[in-house]
Design an enzyme around this catalytic site. Sequence first.
Site, PDB file in Angstrom:
ATOM      1  N   TYR A  73      41.508  28.942  36.637  1.00 19.07           N
ATOM      2  CA  TYR A  73      42.575  29.116  37.287  1.00 19.07           C
ATOM      3  C   TYR A  73      43.908  28.783  36.763  1.00 19.07           C
ATOM      4  O   TYR A  73      43.667  28.227  35.806  1.00 19.07           O
ATOM      5  CB  TYR A  73      42.357  28.270  38.653  1.00 19.07           C
ATOM      6  CG  TYR A  73      40.906  28.389  39.278  1.00 19.07           C
ATOM      7  CD1 TYR A  73      39.957  27.504  39.228  1.00 19.07           C
ATOM      8  CD2 TYR A  73      40.473  29.733  39.896  1.00 19.07           C
ATOM      9  CE1 TYR A  73      38.746  27.766  39.644  1.00 19.07           C
ATOM     10  CE2 TYR A  73      39.356  29.636  40.621  1.00 19.07           C
ATOM     11  CZ  TYR A  73      38.408  28.634  40.379  1.00 19.07           C
ATOM     12  OH  TYR A  73      37.151  28.880  40.839  1.00 19.07           O
ATOM     13  N   TYR A 131      36.476  35.892  42.400  1.00 19.08           N
ATOM     14  CA  TYR A 131      35.125  36.722  42.200  1.00 19.08           C
ATOM     15  C   TYR A 131      33.869  36.347  42.679  1.00 19.08           C
ATOM     16  O   TYR A 131      32.802  36.774  42.584  1.00 19.08           O
ATOM     17  CB  TYR A 131      35.011  37.091  40.549  1.00 19.08           C
ATOM     18  CG  TYR A 131      36.473  37.606  40.060  1.00 19.08           C
ATOM     19  CD1 TYR A 131      37.294  36.932  39.409  1.00 19.08           C
ATOM     20  CD2 TYR A 131      36.848  39.090  40.160  1.00 19.08           C
ATOM     21  CE1 TYR A 131      38.346  37.537  38.777  1.00 19.08           C
ATOM     22  CE2 TYR A 131      37.747  39.524  39.814  1.00 19.08           C
ATOM     23  CZ  TYR A 131      38.602  38.676  39.206  1.00 19.08           C
ATOM     24  OH  TYR A 131      40.067  39.111  38.358  1.00 19.08           O
ATOM     25  N   ASP A 169      32.322  35.124  45.384  1.00 16.63           N
ATOM     26  CA  ASP A 169      31.427  35.398  46.611  1.00 16.63           C
ATOM     27  C   ASP A 169      30.619  36.733  46.147  1.00 16.63           C
ATOM     28  O   ASP A 169      29.468  36.567  46.235  1.00 16.63           O
ATOM     29  CB  ASP A 169      32.304  35.724  47.820  1.00 16.63           C
ATOM     30  CG  ASP A 169      33.161  34.516  48.148  1.00 16.63           C
ATOM     31  OD1 ASP A 169      34.431  34.468  47.930  1.00 16.63           O
ATOM     32  OD2 ASP A 169      32.402  33.405  48.436  1.00 16.63           O
ATOM     33  N   GLN A 217      29.640  41.866  34.590  1.00 19.07           N
ATOM     34  CA  GLN A 217      29.084  40.579  34.856  1.00 19.07           C
ATOM     35  C   GLN A 217      27.984  40.489  33.680  1.00 19.07           C
ATOM     36  O   GLN A 217      27.955  39.282  33.093  1.00 19.07           O
ATOM     37  CB  GLN A 217      28.327  40.478  36.403  1.00 19.07           C
ATOM     38  CG  GLN A 217      28.209  39.149  36.619  1.00 19.07           C
ATOM     39  CD  GLN A 217      27.733  39.111  38.053  1.00 19.07           C
ATOM     40  OE1 GLN A 217      26.801  39.675  38.419  1.00 19.07           O
ATOM     41  NE2 GLN A 217      28.130  38.056  38.817  1.00 19.07           N
ATOM     42  N   ARG A 228      34.983  28.258  35.431  1.00 20.98           N
ATOM     43  CA  ARG A 228      35.602  27.923  36.520  1.00 20.98           C
ATOM     44  C   ARG A 228      34.338  28.034  37.759  1.00 20.98           C
ATOM     45  O   ARG A 228      33.466  28.542  37.548  1.00 20.98           O
ATOM     46  CB  ARG A 228      36.908  28.454  36.807  1.00 20.98           C
ATOM     47  CG  ARG A 228      36.582  29.958  37.241  1.00 20.98           C
ATOM     48  CD  ARG A 228      38.076  30.745  37.403  1.00 20.98           C
ATOM     49  NE  ARG A 228      38.122  31.698  38.205  1.00 20.98           N
ATOM     50  CZ  ARG A 228      39.043  32.569  38.576  1.00 20.98           C
ATOM     51  NH1 ARG A 228      40.341  32.688  37.556  1.00 20.98           N
ATOM     52  NH2 ARG A 228      38.918  33.656  39.176  1.00 20.98           N
ATOM     53  N   GLY A 229      34.937  27.512  38.824  1.00 24.48           N
ATOM     54  CA  GLY A 229      34.288  28.051  40.229  1.00 24.48           C
ATOM     55  C   GLY A 229      32.801  27.746  40.193  1.00 24.48           C
ATOM     56  O   GLY A 229      32.382  26.574  40.190  1.00 24.48           O
ATOM     57  N   GLU A 230      32.012  28.781  40.514  1.00 25.32           N
ATOM     58  CA  GLU A 230      30.515  28.478  40.652  1.00 25.32           C
ATOM     59  C   GLU A 230      29.561  29.393  39.647  1.00 25.32           C
ATOM     60  O   GLU A 230      29.007  28.793  38.899  1.00 25.32           O
ATOM     61  CB  GLU A 230      30.044  28.836  42.167  1.00 25.32           C
ATOM     62  CG  GLU A 230      28.445  28.736  42.266  1.00 25.32           C
ATOM     63  CD  GLU A 230      28.003  28.809  43.760  1.00 25.32           C
ATOM     64  OE1 GLU A 230      29.048  28.363  44.818  1.00 25.32           O
ATOM     65  OE2 GLU A 230      27.103  29.291  44.172  1.00 25.32           O
ATOM     66  N   ASP A 231      29.973  30.725  39.556  1.00 23.44           N
ATOM     67  CA  ASP A 231      29.131  31.623  38.934  1.00 23.44           C
ATOM     68  C   ASP A 231      29.067  31.423  37.433  1.00 23.44           C
ATOM     69  O   ASP A 231      28.063  31.362  36.601  1.00 23.44           O
ATOM     70  CB  ASP A 231      29.067  32.858  39.637  1.00 23.44           C
ATOM     71  CG  ASP A 231      27.938  33.725  39.114  1.00 23.44           C
ATOM     72  OD1 ASP A 231      28.023  34.759  38.231  1.00 23.44           O
ATOM     73  OD2 ASP A 231      26.606  33.458  39.295  1.00 23.44           O
ATOM     74  N   SER A 232      30.475  31.327  36.970  1.00 27.35           N
ATOM     75  CA  SER A 232      30.899  31.344  35.488  1.00 27.35           C
ATOM     76  C   SER A 232      30.135  29.953  34.902  1.00 27.35           C
ATOM     77  O   SER A 232      29.650  29.685  33.897  1.00 27.35           O
ATOM     78  CB  SER A 232      31.885  31.489  35.275  1.00 27.35           C
ATOM     79  OG  SER A 232      33.149  30.750  35.817  1.00 27.35           O
TER      80      SER A 232
HETATM   81  O1  TRH Z   1      36.322  34.079  40.288  1.00 22.15           O
HETATM   82  P1  TRH Z   1      35.749  32.256  40.780  1.00 22.15           P
HETATM   83  O2  TRH Z   1      36.784  31.476  40.760  1.00 22.15           O
HETATM   84  O3  TRH Z   1      34.957  32.570  42.278  1.00 22.15           O
HETATM   85  C1  TRH Z   1      35.405  31.397  42.999  1.00 22.15           C
HETATM   86  C2  TRH Z   1      34.137  30.244  42.921  1.00 22.15           C
HETATM   87  O4  TRH Z   1      32.710  31.285  42.806  1.00 22.15           O
HETATM   88  C3  TRH Z   1      34.199  29.332  43.993  1.00 22.15           C
HETATM   89  O5  TRH Z   1      33.065  28.839  44.076  1.00 22.15           O
HETATM   90  C4  TRH Z   1      34.386  30.092  45.473  1.00 22.15           C
HETATM   91  O6  TRH Z   1      34.522  29.176  46.342  1.00 22.15           O
HETATM   92  C5  TRH Z   1      35.284  31.275  45.466  1.00 22.15           C
HETATM   93  O7  TRH Z   1      34.991  31.949  44.470  1.00 22.15           O
HETATM   94  C6  TRH Z   1      35.383  31.718  46.580  1.00 22.15           C
HETATM   95  O8  TRH Z   1      34.802  31.979  39.791  1.00 22.15           O
HETATM   96  P2  TRH Z   1      33.218  32.273  39.450  1.00 22.15           P
HETATM   97  O9  TRH Z   1      32.493  31.525  40.524  1.00 22.15           O
HETATM   98  O10 TRH Z   1      32.916  31.846  38.097  1.00 22.15           O
HETATM   99  O11 TRH Z   1      33.130  33.918  39.687  1.00 22.15           O
HETATM  100  C7  TRH Z   1      33.535  34.543  38.555  1.00 22.15           C
HETATM  101  C8  TRH Z   1      32.664  35.640  38.336  1.00 22.15           C
HETATM  102  O12 TRH Z   1      33.206  36.601  37.329  1.00 22.15           O
HETATM  103  C9  TRH Z   1      31.323  35.203  37.468  1.00 22.15           C
HETATM  104  O13 TRH Z   1      30.138  35.736  38.031  1.00 22.15           O
HETATM  105  C10 TRH Z   1      31.621  35.525  36.087  1.00 22.15           C
HETATM  106  C11 TRH Z   1      32.235  36.723  36.216  1.00 22.15           C
HETATM  107  N1  TRH Z   1      32.959  37.032  35.179  1.00 22.15           N
HETATM  108  C12 TRH Z   1      32.642  38.410  34.544  1.00 22.15           C
HETATM  109  O14 TRH Z   1      31.687  38.943  35.096  1.00 22.15           O
HETATM  110  N2  TRH Z   1      33.696  38.891  33.726  1.00 22.15           N
HETATM  111  C13 TRH Z   1      34.464  38.359  33.068  1.00 22.15           C
HETATM  112  O15 TRH Z   1      35.242  38.932  32.048  1.00 22.15           O
HETATM  113  C14 TRH Z   1      35.020  36.914  33.650  1.00 22.15           C
HETATM  114  C15 TRH Z   1      36.204  36.138  33.201  1.00 22.15           C
HETATM  115  C16 TRH Z   1      34.240  36.695  34.537  1.00 22.15           C
END
Ligand code: TRH
Length: 352
Positions: free
Chosen positions: A188, A18, A20, A237, A253-257
Amino acid sequence: MTRKPIRCDIFCAVVDNYGDAAVCWRLACQLAIEHRWRVRLWIDELAPLHLLAPDYAAGPVAVRPWPAPGPWPADDTAEVVIEAFACEPPPAYIEAMAGSARAPVWLNLEYLSAEAWVAGSHGLPSPHPRLPLLKHFYFPGFAAGTGGLLRERDYDARRAAFDEAAFRAEFALPPRLPGELTVSLFSYPNPALADLIGAWAAWASPQRPLRVLRPGSEEAARTIGHLSLQPMPFLPQRRYDELLWACDLNFVRGEDSFVRAQWAAKPFVWQIYPQAEDAHLVKLEAFLTLHPDGAALRPFWLAWNGVGRLDWPGFAANLPGLAATSQEWARTLAGHPDLASGLVKFCLKRLK
Ligand code: TRH
């Protein structure tokens, strides 16, 4: 004379998960709402956006499917072009940028990293090999001299208005029990999870019930003694922040959370996006080195990222201290300009 709103095109190619779409949507909304830019988000996969922002079509950002190949009118490029995570805008669009009356400010929004070299690379220009265009590397970051972190102006007001009991009732979560430790888990697939659930079950007690909330999880609810594992729907979000505020400990995990957990100012555990040749462990270590509680976090974070064995009781014993530092860390980070404001300043300087 007030200037016409800046036109901005953001290009987002969804790699996986999610993040990106999450980062691009968050940035696009801030530029549109807080800076009154006219923003178009060109995205090649709408599925994540439907989950992150189900009402995205209502504005304030014009969401467009990734452009089909073919010529692009020179007068339909933007003054600011943001290419997320080096996704490369369509070649016809780049040609049109070169043909427009004024070359746009073109940014490559990079992935977030705590590595020390980021500040030295942030903002550097890179001339296009063939066209009269300049692309700048734009690095988010935790320290001065980087592009900062995404944080909405209304974050604190939203937090102040948050009602945990109402949130738990809305999602059919039982009221908080005396002594309950409430944890959110967003990860993950992780081979350490089975061990962690076993350790949680052994640790939970009538005095210390443990409730683990799993947004977006398909798994059935489970109770093991005084441990409760509870799935929740994937939250939009803006509501995901509320889940982080409702919990005492957040697995992200990842970047935004990962960033949102830091704004929530609660202890958190980060599972970094896995990369080849363990490059992700270098990034993990860079953040632990930066964080004031890096030493206390390191063993458990490394084990959660596949290095060593989890010591949940040892980590849980640290939680009161981690809670205090988490608040101080959030204040430190909030002392820097947010990413959107810094990006606006960077661009306006170059649009003069
Ligand atoms: O989903 P991700 O693993 O996204 C990843 C990372 O961004 C990684 O750095 C990148 O290289 C790859 O994508 C392509 O994890 P991330 O970054 O936390 O993004 C998840 C988003 O989902 C974040 O904005 C939080 C949001 N979210 C919700 O809005 N509601 C939810 O219930 C959950 C669990 C997450």
